[in-house]
Design an enzyme around this catalytic site. Structure first.
Site, short mmCIF file in Angstrom:
data_model
loop_
_atom_site.label_atom_id
_atom_site.label_comp_id
_atom_site.label_asym_id
_atom_site.label_seq_id
_atom_site.Cartn_x
_atom_site.Cartn_y
_atom_site.Cartn_z
N GLU A 36 20.95 66.91 119.67
CA GLU A 36 21.31 65.68 120.39
C GLU A 36 22.17 66.05 121.60
OE1 GLU A 36 20.69 62.15 120.46
OE2 GLU A 36 21.85 62.61 122.24
N CYS A 44 20.60 53.05 120.65
CA CYS A 44 20.92 51.88 119.83
C CYS A 44 22.43 51.75 119.57
CB CYS A 44 20.16 51.98 118.52
SG CYS A 44 20.51 50.66 117.38
N LYS A 53 25.35 43.59 121.04
CA LYS A 53 25.67 42.51 120.09
C LYS A 53 27.18 42.28 120.01
CE LYS A 53 21.85 42.42 120.33
NZ LYS A 53 20.87 43.29 120.97
N GLY A 183 14.50 40.68 135.74
CA GLY A 183 13.84 40.82 134.45
C GLY A 183 14.36 39.79 133.47
N ALA A 270 16.67 45.06 134.70
CA ALA A 270 16.23 45.15 133.30
C ALA A 270 14.76 44.76 133.22
CB ALA A 270 17.09 44.23 132.43
N HIS A 444 21.73 25.41 98.99
CA HIS A 444 22.10 24.29 99.85
C HIS A 444 23.61 24.32 100.11
CE1 HIS A 444 22.06 20.30 101.60
NE2 HIS A 444 23.09 19.98 100.82
P1 FAD Z 1 17.03 56.56 121.21
O1 FAD Z 1 17.91 55.63 120.47
O2 FAD Z 1 16.88 56.37 122.66
O3 FAD Z 1 17.59 58.01 120.90
C1 FAD Z 1 17.08 59.13 121.52
C2 FAD Z 1 18.16 60.18 121.57
O4 FAD Z 1 17.58 61.40 122.01
C3 FAD Z 1 19.28 59.87 122.56
O5 FAD Z 1 20.51 59.92 121.89
C4 FAD Z 1 19.19 60.98 123.61
O6 FAD Z 1 20.44 61.39 124.09
C5 FAD Z 1 18.50 62.07 122.83
N1 FAD Z 1 17.73 63.00 123.66
C6 FAD Z 1 16.77 62.70 124.55
N2 FAD Z 1 16.25 63.80 125.09
C7 FAD Z 1 16.90 64.83 124.51
C8 FAD Z 1 16.82 66.23 124.67
N3 FAD Z 1 15.95 66.80 125.51
N4 FAD Z 1 17.66 67.00 123.95
C9 FAD Z 1 18.57 66.44 123.11
N5 FAD Z 1 18.69 65.13 122.92
C10 FAD Z 1 17.86 64.33 123.61
N6 FAD Z 1 16.48 47.39 119.39
C11 FAD Z 1 16.58 46.58 118.31
O7 FAD Z 1 15.83 46.76 117.34
N7 FAD Z 1 17.49 45.57 118.25
C12 FAD Z 1 18.34 45.32 119.27
O8 FAD Z 1 19.16 44.41 119.19
C13 FAD Z 1 18.26 46.14 120.43
N8 FAD Z 1 19.10 45.95 121.47
C14 FAD Z 1 19.04 46.78 122.55
C15 FAD Z 1 19.90 46.55 123.62
C16 FAD Z 1 19.85 47.36 124.72
C17 FAD Z 1 20.81 47.11 125.86
C18 FAD Z 1 18.94 48.44 124.77
C19 FAD Z 1 18.90 49.36 125.94
C20 FAD Z 1 18.07 48.68 123.72
C21 FAD Z 1 18.09 47.84 122.59
N9 FAD Z 1 17.23 48.02 121.53
C22 FAD Z 1 17.30 47.19 120.43
C23 FAD Z 1 16.23 49.09 121.52
C24 FAD Z 1 16.72 50.29 120.67
O9 FAD Z 1 17.95 50.75 121.20
C25 FAD Z 1 15.70 51.40 120.70
O10 FAD Z 1 14.44 50.90 120.29
C26 FAD Z 1 16.09 52.53 119.78
O11 FAD Z 1 17.34 53.07 120.12
C27 FAD Z 1 15.04 53.64 119.81
O12 FAD Z 1 15.42 54.67 118.97
P2 FAD Z 1 14.92 56.16 119.23
O13 FAD Z 1 15.48 56.96 118.11
O14 FAD Z 1 13.46 56.16 119.45
O15 FAD Z 1 15.56 56.59 120.62
P1 NAD Z 2 11.51 43.61 128.48
O1 NAD Z 2 10.16 44.18 128.45
O2 NAD Z 2 12.01 42.88 127.30
O3 NAD Z 2 11.64 42.60 129.70
C1 NAD Z 2 11.38 42.98 131.00
C2 NAD Z 2 11.07 41.73 131.80
O4 NAD Z 2 11.07 42.09 133.17
C3 NAD Z 2 9.72 41.13 131.47
O5 NAD Z 2 9.86 39.75 131.24
C4 NAD Z 2 8.89 41.41 132.73
O6 NAD Z 2 7.92 40.43 132.98
C5 NAD Z 2 9.96 41.46 133.79
N1 NAD Z 2 9.64 42.27 134.96
C6 NAD Z 2 8.99 43.45 135.02
N2 NAD Z 2 8.95 43.91 136.29
C7 NAD Z 2 9.61 42.99 137.05
C8 NAD Z 2 9.91 42.89 138.43
N3 NAD Z 2 9.55 43.84 139.29
N4 NAD Z 2 10.59 41.81 138.86
C9 NAD Z 2 10.99 40.83 137.99
N5 NAD Z 2 10.71 40.89 136.67
C10 NAD Z 2 10.04 41.95 136.21
O7 NAD Z 2 12.47 44.83 128.88
P2 NAD Z 2 14.05 44.96 128.85
O8 NAD Z 2 14.68 43.63 128.80
O9 NAD Z 2 14.40 45.90 129.94
O10 NAD Z 2 14.30 45.69 127.48
C11 NAD Z 2 13.67 46.96 127.24
C12 NAD Z 2 13.30 47.10 125.80
O11 NAD Z 2 14.48 47.30 125.02
C13 NAD Z 2 12.66 45.86 125.20
O12 NAD Z 2 11.29 45.83 125.42
C14 NAD Z 2 12.97 46.00 123.76
O13 NAD Z 2 11.99 46.82 123.19
C15 NAD Z 2 14.31 46.71 123.75
N6 NAD Z 2 15.40 45.72 123.51
C16 NAD Z 2 15.38 45.01 122.36
C17 NAD Z 2 16.36 44.09 122.09
C18 NAD Z 2 16.33 43.34 120.80
O14 NAD Z 2 15.59 43.74 119.92
N7 NAD Z 2 17.10 42.28 120.65
C19 NAD Z 2 17.37 43.86 123.02
C20 NAD Z 2 17.37 44.60 124.20
C21 NAD Z 2 16.36 45.52 124.43
#
Ligand code: FAD
Ligand code: NAD
Length: 465
Positions: A36, A44, A53, A183, A270, A444
């Site tokens: 990592e 996440c 959150k 977005g 976004a 309830h």
């Molecule tokens: P990641 O969590 O991205 O982990 C990958 C890891 O690999 C990273 O720590 C990175 O540093 C490491 N890495 C990458 N390349 C290398 C390398 N070459 N060498 C060593 N380490 C490396 N999902 C939900 O289900 N619920 C939510 O509420 C939610 N909210 C989100 C809010 C935001 C703002 C964002 C950005 C995402 C959210 N997501 C949510 C999406 C969620 O974070 C991802 O789907 C999830 O983290 C994916 O897990 P992963 O293990 O595939 O990758």
């Molecule tokens: P998203 O795919 O949820 O939303 C992107 C939005 O941007 C879409 O509605 C799309 O139509 C719009 N868009 C794309 N190109 C655009 C442009 N040029 N101009 C204006 N609008 C445009 O992507 P996100 O919000 O960046 O989140 C990324 C991913 O992270 C999500 O798809 C989701 O998998 C994960 N995520 C999950 C949660 C959760 O589970 N609660 C929360 C945050 C992020």
């Protein structure tokens, strides 16, 4: 170069996919190393689900206090509240450190070695890690790619300066006066709502003609209405052209070609995330792709033997719980168990206010899949618990096959409905029929009674409507 280490399973990335795979592999006695580059916990825990959150909760509490400072129907009054954003961010960071420290401890407890540094793939069995104190070579039998995803850039609006990604938006030093969010998806709306509640003027620019275009329109209506009440401006069906020459406004264009400039002190970009497949040697493996993502089969195998991929690097849905479930499965496969990734549903929650939760098929998806289904909704306006929470917007909807009443989908929108995800997923995974849910005594007063009532309504005999 130090000595070459060998292991059975080498996991690249310590996010929810990678760390869960490693813990499970450790439990099963598979020698495992995780590499990592940052803190364990991945996107996440560090810059995604958990910090967002935490800020959503803080913003909601602040908003509630401000409402009470006006006139609360509950009879509570308070002085005008103030928020110390530095303390809010420190509180959020504290949660993150507790969780990332917990992941590290769990890896250790299960005998997994954590190597800190950036991995570079040399071939399907060999990886070199830049540990900061020299390179280390690791050889493995199984290589698990769990490197996640990164924010998608927009060529006309590169990240930097005023243009930030979710990562920067999760650690604000001050709340901008005017925030333009590009977005109207998960991140744009979750964090756009946070910033609005913390006092920013927020405008969301969305390319499609409605917010959250991946969800069905009925579910997003209460969210759009709540955003309007909050004063969030929606610019739908607009193309972003970039910043204006002065760098203080975002230029957008509507379908007719008319251009507008939206004043912005900060811009949250976004528009989606892209799998992290470039810049660390992966290209050399020439793995099959599905668009930007690595192509995997129903066991998360890539096109190269004993090279596996899970989570965001393997494409949509980019959700932490999907990554975790895949990681657990791959560990069990590597340990010699028979597994397939065939969940009845992967639930999804959007933590807007109100929240949206879905599991399985929406009515339109069921129809597209050729299923003859019935759908019934129960509104929170008729649910006692929702009234006591002063949150009667929204509904629970069930979708079931008309012939045998097998439930194929659940959707809900409303305050706190994210917690219904468990009930929804369990009923789908266990093959529940409408009668099973309708015949289950629900406590309830709870929001969950709306789940039972939706099933009753689909059967034609809802009790409280
Ligand atoms: P990641 O969590 O991205 O982990 C990958 C890891 O690999 C990273 O720590 C990175 O540093 C490491 N890495 C990458 N390349 C290398 C390398 N070459 N060498 C060593 N380490 C490396 N999902 C939900 O289900 N619920 C939510 O509420 C939610 N909210 C989100 C809010 C935001 C703002 C964002 C950005 C995402 C959210 N997501 C949510 C999406 C969620 O974070 C991802 O789907 C999830 O983290 C994916 O897990 P992963 O293990 O595939 O990758
Ligand atoms: P998203 O795919 O949820 O939303 C992107 C939005 O941007 C879409 O509605 C799309 O139509 C719009 N868009 C794309 N190109 C655009 C442009 N040029 N101009 C204006 N609008 C445009 O992507 P996100 O919000 O960046 O989140 C990324 C991913 O992270 C999500 O798809 C989701 O998998 C994960 N995520 C999950 C949660 C959760 O589970 N609660 C929360 C945050 C992020």
């Amino acid at each position: 170069m130090s000595e070459t280490r060998t292991t059975t399973l080498l996991v690249i990335g310590g996010g929810p996919g990678g760390y869960v795979a490693a813990i499970r592999a450790g439990q099963l006695g598979v020698p495992t190393i995780v590499v990592e580059g940052r803190q364990p916990g991945g996107t996440c825990l560090n810059i995604g689900c958990i910090p967002s959150k935490a800020l959503i909760h803080a913003a909601q509490e602040y908003e509630r206090a401000r409402e009470y400072a006006g006139a609360s129907p509950l009879g509570i009054s308070v002085q005008a509240p103030v928020i110390d954003i530095a303390r809010t961010v420190a509180w959020k960071d504290g949660i993150v450190s507790r969780l990332t420290g917990g992941v590290e401890a769990l890896l250790k407890k299960n005998g997994v070695q954590l190597v800190r540094g950036w991995a570079r793939v040399l071939d399907g069995k060999t990886v070199e890690v830049d540990t900061g104190q020299g390179a280390q070579r690791i050889q493995c039998e199984h290589l698990l790619l769990a490197a996640g995803s990164e924010p998608m850039p927009l060529p006309s609006m590169p990240f930097g300066g005023k243009v930030i990604s979710s990562t920067e938006a999760l650690s604000p030093t001050a709340i901008p006066g005017r925030l333009v969010v590009v977005g109207g998806g998960y991140i744009g709306l979750e964090l756009g709502t946070v910033y609005r509640k913390l006092g920013a003027e927020v405008t969301v620019v969305e390319a499609q003609d409605r917010i959250l275009p991946t969800y069905d329109a009925e579910l997003t209506k209460p969210v759009a209405a709540a955003l309007a009440r909050m004063g969030v401006q929606l610019c739908l069906g607009r193309k972003v052209l970039g910043m204006n020459a002065a760098g203080d406004a975002v230029r957008v264009q509507d379908a007719s070609g008319a251009e507008t400039a939206l004043p912005a002190d900060q811009v949250l970009l976004a528009i989606g995330r892209r799998p992290r497949t470039q810049g660390w040697g992966l290209e050399a493996l020439q793995l099959d792709r599905a668009g930007n993502a690595l192509r995997i089969d129903d066991q998360c195998r890539t096109s190269m033997r004993n090279v596996w991929a899970i989570g965001d690097i393997a494409g949509e849905p980019m959700l932490a719980h999907r990554a975790m479930a895949q990681g657990e499965m791959v560990a069990e496969l590597v340990a010699g168990q028979r597994r397939r990734f065939a969940p009845a549903a992967i639930p999804a929650v959007c933590f807007t206010d109100p929240e949206i939760v879905t599991a399985g098929l929406a009515p339109s998806q069921a129809q597209a899949a050729g299923l003859d289904c019935l759908a019934a909704a129960f509104p929170f306006a008729a649910n006692g618990r929702a009234m006591t929470l002063d949150a009667t917007d929204g509904f629970v909807r069930v979708v079931a096959r008309r012939d045998n009443h097998l439930i194929v989908g659940w959707q809900a929108v409303g305050r706190g409905v994210s917690e219904l995800a468990a009930a929804f997923s369990q009923s789908l995974e266990m093959g529940a029929r409408l009668e099973d849910v309708a015949g289950t005594i629900h406590a309830h007063p709870t929001l969950g009674e709306a789940v039972q009532e939706a099933a009753l309504r689909a059967l034609g005999h809802a009790l409280h409507i």
